[in-house]
Design a protein around this motif. Structure first.
Motif, mmCIF file in Angstrom:
data_model
loop_
_atom_site.group_PDB
_atom_site.id
_atom_site.type_symbol
_atom_site.label_atom_id
_atom_site.label_comp_id
_atom_site.label_asym_id
_atom_site.label_seq_id
_atom_site.Cartn_x
_atom_site.Cartn_y
_atom_site.Cartn_z
ATOM 1 N N GLN A 182 -76.552 -31.884 -46.886
ATOM 2 C CA GLN A 182 -75.620 -32.761 -46.179
ATOM 3 C C GLN A 182 -76.281 -33.383 -44.948
ATOM 4 N N THR A 183 -77.066 -32.582 -44.222
ATOM 5 C CA THR A 183 -77.754 -33.103 -43.043
ATOM 6 C C THR A 183 -78.760 -34.181 -43.422
ATOM 7 N N CYS A 184 -79.517 -33.957 -44.496
ATOM 8 C CA CYS A 184 -80.523 -34.924 -44.935
ATOM 9 C C CYS A 184 -79.884 -36.255 -45.323
ATOM 10 N N ILE A 185 -78.779 -36.184 -46.076
ATOM 11 C CA ILE A 185 -78.085 -37.413 -46.479
ATOM 12 C C ILE A 185 -77.518 -38.130 -45.260
ATOM 13 N N SER A 186 -76.953 -37.362 -44.318
ATOM 14 C CA SER A 186 -76.397 -37.960 -43.098
ATOM 15 C C SER A 186 -77.482 -38.652 -42.285
ATOM 16 N N GLY A 196 -87.557 -52.774 -42.468
ATOM 17 C CA GLY A 196 -88.582 -52.322 -41.536
ATOM 18 C C GLY A 196 -88.007 -51.457 -40.425
ATOM 19 N N SER A 197 -86.840 -51.835 -39.908
ATOM 20 C CA SER A 197 -86.185 -51.040 -38.864
ATOM 21 C C SER A 197 -85.772 -49.677 -39.410
ATOM 22 N N THR A 198 -85.268 -49.668 -40.647
ATOM 23 C CA THR A 198 -84.903 -48.402 -41.280
ATOM 24 C C THR A 198 -86.106 -47.479 -41.379
ATOM 25 N N GLU A 199 -87.257 -48.059 -41.647
ATOM 26 C CA GLU A 199 -88.471 -47.267 -41.786
ATOM 27 C C GLU A 199 -88.818 -46.535 -40.496
ATOM 28 N N PHE A 200 -88.627 -47.180 -39.358
ATOM 29 C CA PHE A 200 -88.924 -46.523 -38.095
ATOM 30 C C PHE A 200 -87.944 -45.389 -37.812
ATOM 31 N N PHE A 201 -86.693 -45.577 -38.200
ATOM 32 C CA PHE A 201 -85.725 -44.480 -38.072
ATOM 33 C C PHE A 201 -86.126 -43.312 -38.976
ATOM 34 N N ILE A 202 -86.553 -43.616 -40.194
ATOM 35 C CA ILE A 202 -86.970 -42.569 -41.134
ATOM 36 C C ILE A 202 -88.177 -41.810 -40.583
ATOM 37 N N PHE A 259 -79.327 -51.405 -39.161
ATOM 38 C CA PHE A 259 -78.441 -52.578 -39.241
ATOM 39 C C PHE A 259 -77.927 -52.959 -37.859
ATOM 40 N N LEU A 260 -77.517 -51.960 -37.081
ATOM 41 C CA LEU A 260 -76.989 -52.242 -35.739
ATOM 42 C C LEU A 260 -78.086 -52.764 -34.812
ATOM 43 N N LEU A 292 -78.431 -41.925 -44.156
ATOM 44 C CA LEU A 292 -77.416 -42.966 -43.951
ATOM 45 C C LEU A 292 -77.423 -43.447 -42.504
ATOM 46 N N GLY A 293 -77.611 -42.512 -41.572
ATOM 47 C CA GLY A 293 -77.681 -42.888 -40.162
ATOM 48 C C GLY A 293 -78.850 -43.811 -39.873
ATOM 49 N N SER A 294 -79.961 -43.633 -40.595
ATOM 50 C CA SER A 294 -81.128 -44.493 -40.417
ATOM 51 C C SER A 294 -80.816 -45.926 -40.831
#
Length: 322
Positions: free
Chosen positions: A139-143, A108-114, A153-154, A146-148
């Motif tokens: 490369q930017t999209c993948i980064s 769920g947290s990842t979704e908000f980052f996305i 997680f953090l 992954l950053g999301s």
């Protein structure tokens, strides 16, 4: 409490909606239908984006990943919820409960980052169209993707670390249909003020922080759209954002109501229905939101249906000839 008087909790009881048998059957049917619709719809979006070169762009890359998260989140909650509808015990193991809670909040947290990343993508596409391909490269999209996941997680790490070692020594009844953080913390037989504070702070930072990024992006987008001289140009630019704005409104509205409030325990029944909107209804609606308002997705779906119909008719014709 004396250590000898403590009872080690090995499982929790999920109360669910606590209705009569007829209502439970009705809810089971409705939730099963919505779950299957969500699975089929979001899987369809993923397959369309992967299989059609016209959808190989950053916007659809993130739409496909959002659909993957929808499938994952609903599958974290729904199977156990449906199974418990007709279960006599309505039990979930201690480890299963903590695992469900961890993955629910991680995804769920990842979704908000996305969603925040998708708003940035629309900002670049509308405010810097000539540099869009350079800025939003593969490369930017993948980064950003992954950053999301890393950011999600953090964002839940501190509250997870504080909650995991807390003692559960009974009762073990959770007033919810899944292992949400607030009703689980109510069962801890120790001081939970620090854990509740960490839970609240992480929710505020995640939800309001990502909402702020989304709001800033759309502020610049709106300013840019109003500077477009033609009405048709403004309509075309804004139409690319409507689907995302709709999803953002649904997600943030229900999530802020549930999690960004210091006191959550007195409105648990209301929270259940808000969670249904967030966990079941919105994931079911997303494929319709992104497909019905998007010409490229509709064209891709239409072409795939034509191809399937042609192959099916040809196969039927060959069987008749044989």
């Amino acid at each position: 409490m004396d250590q000898r008087n403590k009872t080690i909790v090995t499982e929790f009881i999920l109360l669910g909606f606590q209705n009569g048998k007829e209502v439970e059957i009705l809810l089971f049917s409705a939730f099963l239908l919505m779950y299957m619709t969500s699975l089929i719809g979001n899987t369809m979006i993923i397959l369309l984006v992967c299989g059609d070169y016209r959808l190989h762009s950053p916007m659809y890359f993130f739409v496909a990943n959002l659909s993957f998260l929808e499938v994952a989140i609903t599958s974290t909650v729904m199977p156990k919820m449906l199974a418990n509808t007709f279960s006599l015990t309505k039990a979930i193991s201690f480890v299963g409960c903590l695992t469900q809670s961890f993955f629910y909040f991680l995804l769920g947290s990842t979704e908000f980052f996305i969603l925040a990343v998708m708003s940035f993508d629309r900002y670049v596409a509308i405010c810097n169209p000539l540099r869009y391909a350079i800025i939003m490269n593969k490369q930017t999209c993948i980064s950003l993707l992954l950053g999301s996941y890393i950011g999600a997680f953090l964002s839940i790490l501190v509250s997870s670390i504080l909650t995991a070692p807390l003692p559960f020594c009974g009762p073990n009844v959770i007033n919810h249909f899944f292992c949400d953080s607030a009703p689980v913390l109510k069962l801890v037989c120790a001081d939970i003020s620090v854990a509740e504070l960490a839970d609240f702070v992480s929710s505020v930072l995640l939800l309001l922080g990502s909402l702020l990024l989304t709001g800033v992006s759309y502020t610049y987008i709106i300013i840019t759209i109003f500077r477009i001289p033609s009405v048709q140009g403004r309509h075309k630019a804004f139409s690319t954002c409507v689907s995302h704005i709709t999803v953002v409104t649904l997600y943030y509205g229900s999530s802020i109501f549930i999690y960004v409030r210091p006191q959550k325990g007195n409105v648990m029944d209301v929270n259940k229905f808000a969670t249904v909107l967030n966990t079941i209804v919105t994931p079911m609606l997303n494929p319709f939101i992104y497909s019905l308002r998007n010409e490229k997705v509709k064209d891709s779906l239409r072409d795939d249906l034509k191809t399937y119909t042609y192959i099916h008719n040809r196969h039927t014709h060959n069987e008749r000839d044989e």
